[in-house]
Design a protein around this motif. Sequence first.
Motif, PDB file in Angstrom:
ATOM      1  N   SER A   1      -3.923   5.466  -3.412  1.00  0.00           N
ATOM      2  CA  SER A   1      -4.388   4.789  -1.753  1.00  0.00           C
ATOM      3  C   SER A   1      -4.263   6.160  -1.506  1.00  0.00           C
ATOM      4  CB  SER A   1      -3.225   4.039  -1.449  1.00  0.00           C
ATOM      5  OG  SER A   1      -1.538   4.264  -1.693  1.00  0.00           O
ATOM      6  N   VAL A   2      -3.841   7.210  -1.756  1.00  0.00           N
ATOM      7  CA  VAL A   2      -3.079   8.406  -0.822  1.00  0.00           C
ATOM      8  C   VAL A   2      -4.519   9.402  -0.861  1.00  0.00           C
ATOM      9  CG1 VAL A   2      -1.736  10.634  -0.464  1.00  0.00           C
ATOM     10  CG2 VAL A   2      -0.511   8.408  -0.680  1.00  0.00           C
TER      11      VAL A   2
ATOM     12  N   PHE B   1       8.847   6.210  -4.934  1.00  0.00           N
ATOM     13  CA  PHE B   1       8.143   7.001  -5.674  1.00  0.00           C
ATOM     14  C   PHE B   1       8.178   7.493  -6.984  1.00  0.00           C
ATOM     15  CE2 PHE B   1       7.318   8.382  -0.833  1.00  0.00           C
ATOM     16  CZ  PHE B   1       6.440   8.900  -0.878  1.00  0.00           C
TER      17      PHE B   1
ATOM     18  N   VAL C   1       3.682   0.524  -6.513  1.00  0.00           N
ATOM     19  CA  VAL C   1       2.328   0.725  -6.197  1.00  0.00           C
ATOM     20  C   VAL C   1       1.629   1.772  -6.424  1.00  0.00           C
ATOM     21  CG1 VAL C   1       2.751  -0.240  -4.066  1.00  0.00           C
ATOM     22  CG2 VAL C   1       3.170   2.641  -3.931  1.00  0.00           C
ATOM     23  N   ASP C   2      -0.412   1.309  -6.184  1.00  0.00           N
ATOM     24  CA  ASP C   2      -0.874   2.704  -7.182  1.00  0.00           C
ATOM     25  C   ASP C   2      -1.293   3.452  -5.607  1.00  0.00           C
ATOM     26  OD1 ASP C   2      -2.628   4.327  -8.382  1.00  0.00           O
ATOM     27  OD2 ASP C   2      -4.113   2.894  -8.773  1.00  0.00           O
ATOM     28  N   ILE C   3       0.146   4.777  -5.429  1.00  0.00           N
ATOM     29  CA  ILE C   3      -0.136   5.469  -4.679  1.00  0.00           C
ATOM     30  C   ILE C   3      -1.609   6.403  -4.226  1.00  0.00           C
ATOM     31  CG2 ILE C   3       2.599   5.508  -3.635  1.00  0.00           C
ATOM     32  CD1 ILE C   3       2.818   7.776  -5.085  1.00  0.00           C
TER      33      ILE C   3
ATOM     34  N   SER D   1       5.633   4.966  -9.455  1.00  0.00           N
ATOM     35  CA  SER D   1       4.246   5.063  -9.180  1.00  0.00           C
ATOM     36  C   SER D   1       3.714   6.043  -9.879  1.00  0.00           C
ATOM     37  CB  SER D   1       4.350   4.432  -7.591  1.00  0.00           C
ATOM     38  OG  SER D   1       4.655   3.381  -7.005  1.00  0.00           O
TER      39      SER D   1
ATOM     40  N   GLU E   1       0.674  -1.272   0.309  1.00  0.00           N
ATOM     41  CA  GLU E   1       0.030   0.064  -0.441  1.00  0.00           C
ATOM     42  C   GLU E   1       0.685   1.859  -0.502  1.00  0.00           C
ATOM     43  OE1 GLU E   1      -3.052  -0.402  -0.417  1.00  0.00           O
ATOM     44  OE2 GLU E   1      -3.163  -2.308  -0.672  1.00  0.00           O
ATOM     45  N   THR E   2       2.085   1.337   0.341  1.00  0.00           N
ATOM     46  CA  THR E   2       2.648   2.998   0.876  1.00  0.00           C
ATOM     47  C   THR E   2       4.247   2.532   0.468  1.00  0.00           C
ATOM     48  OG1 THR E   2       4.041   2.484   2.368  1.00  0.00           O
ATOM     49  CG2 THR E   2       2.016   2.866   2.909  1.00  0.00           C
ATOM     50  N   VAL E   3       4.938   3.477  -0.556  1.00  0.00           N
ATOM     51  CA  VAL E   3       5.869   3.447  -1.118  1.00  0.00           C
ATOM     52  C   VAL E   3       6.983   3.355  -0.059  1.00  0.00           C
ATOM     53  CG1 VAL E   3       7.806   4.880  -2.214  1.00  0.00           C
ATOM     54  CG2 VAL E   3       5.201   5.648  -2.252  1.00  0.00           C
TER      55      VAL E   3
ATOM     56  N   GLU F   1       3.305  14.389   0.812  1.00  0.00           N
ATOM     57  CA  GLU F   1       4.433  13.087   1.690  1.00  0.00           C
ATOM     58  C   GLU F   1       6.146  13.284   0.931  1.00  0.00           C
ATOM     59  OE1 GLU F   1       4.225   8.298   2.253  1.00  0.00           O
ATOM     60  OE2 GLU F   1       2.586   9.397   1.426  1.00  0.00           O
TER      61      GLU F   1
ATOM     62  N   ILE G   1       0.074  13.626  -1.824  1.00  0.00           N
ATOM     63  CA  ILE G   1       1.188  12.619  -2.172  1.00  0.00           C
ATOM     64  C   ILE G   1       2.648  13.600  -2.891  1.00  0.00           C
ATOM     65  CG2 ILE G   1       2.884  11.129  -4.205  1.00  0.00           C
ATOM     66  CD1 ILE G   1      -0.257  10.539  -5.096  1.00  0.00           C
TER      67      ILE G   1
END
Length: 368
Positions: free
Chosen positions: A208-209, A230, A203-205, A233, A134-136, A218, A215
């Motif tokens: 998810s974010v 990142f 990942v599909d940030i 992604s 789920e996260t980078v 972050e 993004i």
Amino acid sequence: MSLRVVTPQRLMFVLVLVISLHVCESKRQSKHKENGSFLPDINLWETLNKYITRVIKPDTLFLESGKRTIDKVVKYLHQKLHPALQSCLKDVLPPGELKKVNINKIVKGGSLGKSTAVKNKSDIDLVIFLNGIETVSKLRDVMPNILECLEGLLDTLVNDGQQPWARRFRHLYKSKFAVPIELETMNDLDEKDTREIDLLPAVDIIKSVGSIKKIYEEMDSVDDNLRRYFSASLSPLQLKFVQEATASAKVKDLIQFMKHWAKVNDVPVRSYFLELVVIHVQREHPERDFDIDERCKDVFRVLARCDGLKIVFNNNYDVTLYRNAKTNEVPHVLCPSNPYMNTAPNVHNAKIVSRLAKEALDYLDSTN
């Protein structure tokens, strides 16, 4: 019938004119030879448009063959990667997380995905978006295992005999973020075909974010090492930007020409940097129907001051909001999907780019 008398003055005028034309032509021929480093195989008086068609643009067979090869690789990954990941990640992820890991989608980028490939030379980025990670930060933690898993699948691809079209591969360089390879295959005509492919886990940030702005916020708060994870992604944003900005066939032609020029002259720049410079120039001169020769000069004028470039695209972000954005570096040409990625060459290489661009401008001016 009267005969026209040629006076000594008129004869002298004609003689001077002939000598001048000869000297001018000799200088042009000499300039053409001197600028062999610009494009050694360009013909004197040949327009860039004709040169692009004759030398640079890939034919349909080459493009279709590449697309079929990539489709085969993508199909293979969809079939084999899930069970391979379950095995490779079993020691680093708890069972509850592990069972959720599978392929979400594979996005095709690179020159083949952007339609900016040149004759007999194409590269493809296969960005593999994974569910269950789920996260980078988590992606960074398990990235070595995923890359090892992909390398194992490539070994199987070319060695188990079940995919006769795949012959061999070699690593292009070592990376913490991808598996960059040169894959040799046999095409539909039973001919050897070689393609450069980068396999990039992501990942599909955005999903998810929740928002692009969050993004970037972050990314601004983490260290530079994590920030680099990142990039893959964010590639769909990059791909969308380039595809929309190069919808015109002439803009694609110009990008292909600049890539070819850089390759022939060993210009120390990334292809993506050249794409962005061409897009920047096109935004400065937005007419769709333009003269390739003149627009090419516009691009070389920008490259001639490469060591001082400061180019930012504001499609996805306001760069002033992020203290760690790469605007403090000069030169900088920031990725439109990532304010923390500077695509420009370093200062030393930028000076080389400036020199070679000035030489190219001199040549183009001499043939007009």
